[in-house]
Structure formats: structure tokens, C-alpha cells
Design an enzyme around this catalytic site. Structure first.
Site, PDB file in Angstrom:
ATOM      1  N   GLU A 333      37.694  32.489  40.815  1.00 15.39           N
ATOM      2  CA  GLU A 333      38.331  32.368  39.602  1.00 15.39           C
ATOM      3  C   GLU A 333      40.067  32.727  40.076  1.00 15.39           C
ATOM      4  OE1 GLU A 333      35.664  33.389  35.944  1.00 15.39           O
ATOM      5  OE2 GLU A 333      36.054  35.047  37.395  1.00 15.39           O
TER       6      GLU A 333
HETATM    7  C1  ACM Z   1      31.898  35.188  39.060  1.00 21.34           C
HETATM    8  O1  ACM Z   1      31.188  35.413  38.061  1.00 21.34           O
HETATM    9  N1  ACM Z   1      33.465  35.203  38.722  1.00 21.34           N
HETATM   10  C2  ACM Z   1      31.676  35.283  40.411  1.00 21.34           C
END
Ligand code: ACM
Length: 530
Positions: A333
């Protein structure tokens, strides 16, 4: 022959006394038939019942060979058995019979074991202490659930006769705990470690940093912990592990044959670090601490040299605290990092991990850069993840990157079970018990060679979880299913049979004080256990 009426009356009142005793709460004697050898989670590779059961008695000894580690496993077993049996159970290198823990050559691998049970004793044989430890977990589950209680229980302490031969399918059977979104104390982490050990989990991945908190002391950058660790989701006081705390977690995990895998999530998920040191920000301005639950808004400054001084110092200090082989660098992310910067950053940071003697693990977005030789990628996609993204991961796997499978819509333990679940999130959907168990890691991602799959891991993100009760309610009953996916053969996979073995665990959770979700998919014992 007719009974004398007075004898009948006497029998009647004895019966009444007995009935009253049971109604008023004296525990009824448990059934004397021992737990069948195959009623264990994770399912053992083979279980051949036969012969007389072994009975643990006041005279039982736990016999170990001379090594310190084997003795450690023996002492661990004794500490489980003593309070509930009330027996002394000395751990000794001398004599024969009783419970024997034996190191020997054999087809056991690093973690497998053989358990032989008969009238004369129970012998667990393994090539390594870890195998003995896993065999001890099996022995535990073959004993009545009352063995888990911390006061003397009636017994009898029978272990069914026969032989179990058992080795794991995968070497990586992990659980992740997010100690950043909410901080968990050393004791809370130890409690979870003990629960993981019962199901032969062998990796504890600690998510030590995120936007909401930095949880590990770093001597060269002290404000990371003292300031960056000073809050959490919702604005509570947060906390961090001193190096001594962290070493104690590593030691305790090691005593349960779990390897700690520390994660510092980079270059995104870094607000706590950016808030602690203005220089780490591209604009030189420290943002405020963050106590919400958004993701994707923070990034280390890829173009600044100080970023790499920071990364080097953090990885060096963390590697020095880590006897295990792996260091997780996150990489998920990174929505506030350009693709070009992401690739630049990962190209520079992965060699630092190697320089300090560790192997890189990253979330599977790492496959969008160039995973270092030997790196592992942790896949956390969903059924709905694009074919293109899945293929990028598969291609990396074909090129030698090992995979740890953590599909969010299967094994994210923080996903709600149903829309009524009071805790957890639902962005990956609702994950009932059957859904979390009913998939095959070996055939999950198309185009991935079987030997690229190193195992499975169940992450527990803690945006909504604040204490051990919360952790346990989300982990149980799904965690044992993930453990079984990691340990047991694909051929043994069968929901109908699994759910019966799972249901039998409930009594044990009750005895251990573990709260769990009473899924309607599982045939829990009618009494609900005690
Ligand atoms: C995640 O759940 N951002 C690895």
C-alpha cells in the site's frame, strides 16, 4: 431373588445421594475411553490405533535425553501436566517407561516426530527438539481437555494406544500480530504465542511499525519509539518494546519453537517515523501523530540520503536483535510513493537486509519491483484481485521468489465472521470458519510451481482489537484451520471431518480461558464445554 425392602430403600437413597452430588456440581467422572489418535488439529500424517492405552499416574516420570533443549521440552510438558494431574512428574535422564522424549535419526525432518503409545509408556521420537515439541502438542490434545486447567482435575489421564507418524507439509506456518494499530504488552504477546504453539505454528511475524505507532526501541533514532510509539488507533497511550522486552519475546517464542519475524513496513505506512523526525520528510516538516485507520497516505522520502541512513540503522539494530533468518520490510500500500520511487527504494533497501545477514520478506507488492535473490513475498490478495496482479506474483514465483500465502478473504483473522461480528473489519468480505479452511495453498494461485509455496500465514490486524480477549475471539476457531492448512497434507483436507475435530477443541479453549466465536458451521459439543 427378591431384594429385602430395606436394602432397596438403602440403594434408593444411595442413588439419590449420587444424583444430588451430580446435580449440585460435583463433576461427573469423564468417560474412560481415551481420545482417538486422529482427533488432533492439525491432522497428523498418519495415526494407527492399537493396543492398550497408557495411563499417566502419580508414578509417571518424563524421561529426556541429555541435551538442554530436549530437557526444555520435557520441562514444558511437565509444567502443563503438573497443575491438572497433581502429580510430581519429575523430568529425568534416567530409567525407562513413562513419557519418553527421544532424539534419534529417522524420517522426521526438522519438525516431524513419531509418537508411540502403549501400556508401558508414551515415547515421542524426533530428529530435532522442535519435532519433540510438536509431538508434545499432539500428546496434549490426546489427553482430556481438563489437562489444560490450573487446578487438580479427576482424570483418568489416558493416552490411546497406537502410533502417530507426523511431518508438516510446509516449513512456514505463521501468524502475524499487528502491535502498531493497538499496542500489545509482552505478556499479551506471550499469551498468543502459547496459543499458536498448541497448533504447531512456527513463525510469529510482528508488525512493529505503521502509521499509528512505532513499537521497537532503536538506539540511534530514539524518538521513533518514545514519540512515534506514544499513541495508537483511537488516541490511547500506545507503547513500545525496549530491547530487553523484545529479546524476552524472542526468547519466549524460541522456547515454544517459534521464530520471530520482525517487520518494519516501508516506504509507506511510515507516519509514526515521519512524525518523529522532520528530516525524514521530503518537505522537512514532521506531520502530526496519527490515530485514525486510513492507509496509503505516508511515504519515506526516497530521494533523500538520510532515508537510507535511517533504514540502515533500523535494519542493523533490528537484525542484531533477531536470531531468526528473516526480516520483513513491508512494501504494501505505498500509494503515496511513485512506482519509480518504489522500485528505487526496494533496490536500495533489500541489499541492506542481506548485508546484516537476513533474508528479505515483503508483502507481495514487492514483486512489482525486483525481489532480491532468496526473498519471500507474502501474498495478501483476494479472489477478486486482478489476473494481472496474480500473474505478476506467479511470474516472480517461477523466477525463484518463494511465496507465503495470506489471502485476505481466507486467512485475515481480523475479518468479521459475519455482519454481526462485533469486532474486526470487512473490506475483504466476511470470512466464516469454513471459508478460512476450505482452500488449498498448493493450488491457490494459478501458474505458481508447487515448491514456490513455502507455507501460509494468518495475519491479525489490530485496528479494532485492543486486548487478548479480542485477539482470541477473532483467532478462534479460524487459526487452527490455517495451522492445519500449513501442517497437514492436501490429501487429508476434508471440511466434514475437520469440523468434528475442531469442535472437540472447544473444551480445551474453555479450560484455557480462550473466548471463541461459536460458529453455526461447527458441531460444538451440546454442553458447550466447560
Ligand atoms: C496489508 O493488508 N496491507 C498487507
Amino acid at each position: 431373588m427378591r431384594q429385602h425392602p430395606r436394602t432397596l430403600r438403602l440403594l434408593g437413597s444411595l442413588l439419590l445421594v449420587a444424583m444430588t452430588a451430580s446435580v449440585t456440581g460435583a463433576a461427573p467422572a469423564p468417560a474412560a475411553s481415551p481420545t482417538p489418535l486422529d482427533r488432533v488439529v492439525p491432522a497428523p500424517a498418519s495415526a494407527d490405533p492399537g493396543g492398550s492405552p497408557y495411563r499417566i499416574t502419580r508414578g509417571t516420570h518424563i524421561r529426556v535425553d541429555g541435551s538442554r533443549e530436549t530437557r526444555g521440552v520435557g520441562e514444558y510438558l511437565a509444567r502443563i501436566l503438573r497443575p491438572s494431574t497433581g502429580y510430581r512428574l519429575p523430568v529425568t535422564a534416567q530409567g525407562a517407561g513413562g513419557i519418553r522424549l527421544r532424539i534419534a535419526e529417522g524420517p522426521f525432518g526438522a519438525e516431524g516426530y513419531r509418537l508411540d503409545s502403549g501400556r508401558g509408556g508414551v515415547t515421542i521420537t524426533a530428529a530435532r527438539p522442535a519435532g519433540l515439541f510438536h509431538g508434545v502438542q499432539t500428546l496434549r490434545q490426546l489427553l482430556p481437555a481438563g489437562v489444560e486447567r490450573d487446578s487438580v482435575q479427576p482424570g483418568p489421564w489416558l493416552v490411546a494406544g497406537g502410533t502417530i507418524k507426523d511431518t508438516p507439509r510446509y516449513g512456514w506456518r505463521g501468524a502475524m500480530l499487528d502491535v502498531s494499530r493497538h499496542f500489545f504488552t509482552v505478556d499479551q504477546v506471550k499469551r498468543y504465542i502459547d496459543q499458536l504453539a498448541l497448533y504447531k505454528i512456527n513463525k510469529l511475524h510482528l508488525h512493529l511499525s505503521d502509521d499509528q505507532g512505532w513499537r521497537i526501541a532503536v538506539d540511534s533514532w530514539p524518538r521513533l519509539a518514545t514519540y512515534g510509539g506514544s499513541t495508537q488507533v483511537g488516541g490511547g497511550p500506545g507503547g513500545f518494546y525496549t530491547k530487553a522486552d523484545y529479546k524476552e519475546i524472542v526468547r519466549y517464542a524460541g522456547s515454544r519453537h517459534l521464530e520471530v519475524v520482525p517487520e518494519i513496513d516501508m516506504p509507506g505506512h511510515t507516519n509514526a517515523a515521519l512524525a518523529s523526525y522532520a528530516d525524514l520528510n521530503c518537505d522537512g516538516v514532521a506531520p502530526p501523530l496519527y490515530t485514525g485507520t486510513e492507509v496509503g497516505f505516508s511515504s519515506l522520502c526516497v530521494g533523500k540520503e538520510i532515508t537510507y541512513d535511517f533504514v540502515d540503522d533500523v535494519i542493523r539494530e533490528l537484525a542484531a536483535l533477531t536470531p531468526g533468518r528473516y526480516l520483513h520490510i513491508g512494501g504494501d500500500e505505498a500509494h503515496s510513493t511513485s512506482h519509480e520511487d518504489y522500485v528505487t527504494f526496494m533496490d536500495r533497501v533489500q541489499p541492506v537486509v542481506a548485508q546484516y545477514g537476513k533474508t528479505v520478506v515483503g508483502w507481495h507488492q514487492l514483486t512489482g519491483a525486483t525481489p532480491a535473490p532468496g526473498a519471500l513475498a507474502q501474498y495478501w490478495g483476494l479472489d477478486g484481485t486482478s489476473a494481472e496482479e496474480k500473474e505478476r506474483v506467479a511470474k516472480a514465483a517461477r523466477n525463484g521468489t518463494g511465496l507465503i500465502l495470506s489471502p485476505a478473504d481466507r486467512v485475515y483473522l481480523d475479518m468479521k465472521y459475519t455482519k454481526e461480528t462485533p469486532l474486526g473489519l470487512s473490506w475483504a468480505g466476511y470470512v466464516e470458519v469454513r471459508r478460512s479452511y476450505d482452500w488449498d495453498p498448493g493450488a491457490y494461485l494459478p501458474g505458481v510451481p508447487g515448491d514456490a509455496v513455502r507455507g501460509v500465514e494468518a495475519p491479525m490486524w489490530s485496528e479494532t482489537l485492543e486486548n487478548s480477549r479480542h485477539i482470541e475471539y477473532m483467532a478462534f476457531p479460524r487459526l487452527p484451520g490455517v495451522a492445519e492448512l500449513g501442517w497437514s497434507s492436501a490429501a487429508s483436507h476434508d471440511w466434514e471431518r475437520y469440523k468434528v475435530r475442531l469442535a472437540a477443541q472447544a473444551e480445551r479453549w474453555d479450560a484455557l480461558g480462550i473466548d471463541y466465536y461459536r460458529s453455526p458451521q461447527v458441531p460444538w459439543p451440546a454442553a458447550g464445554g466447560r
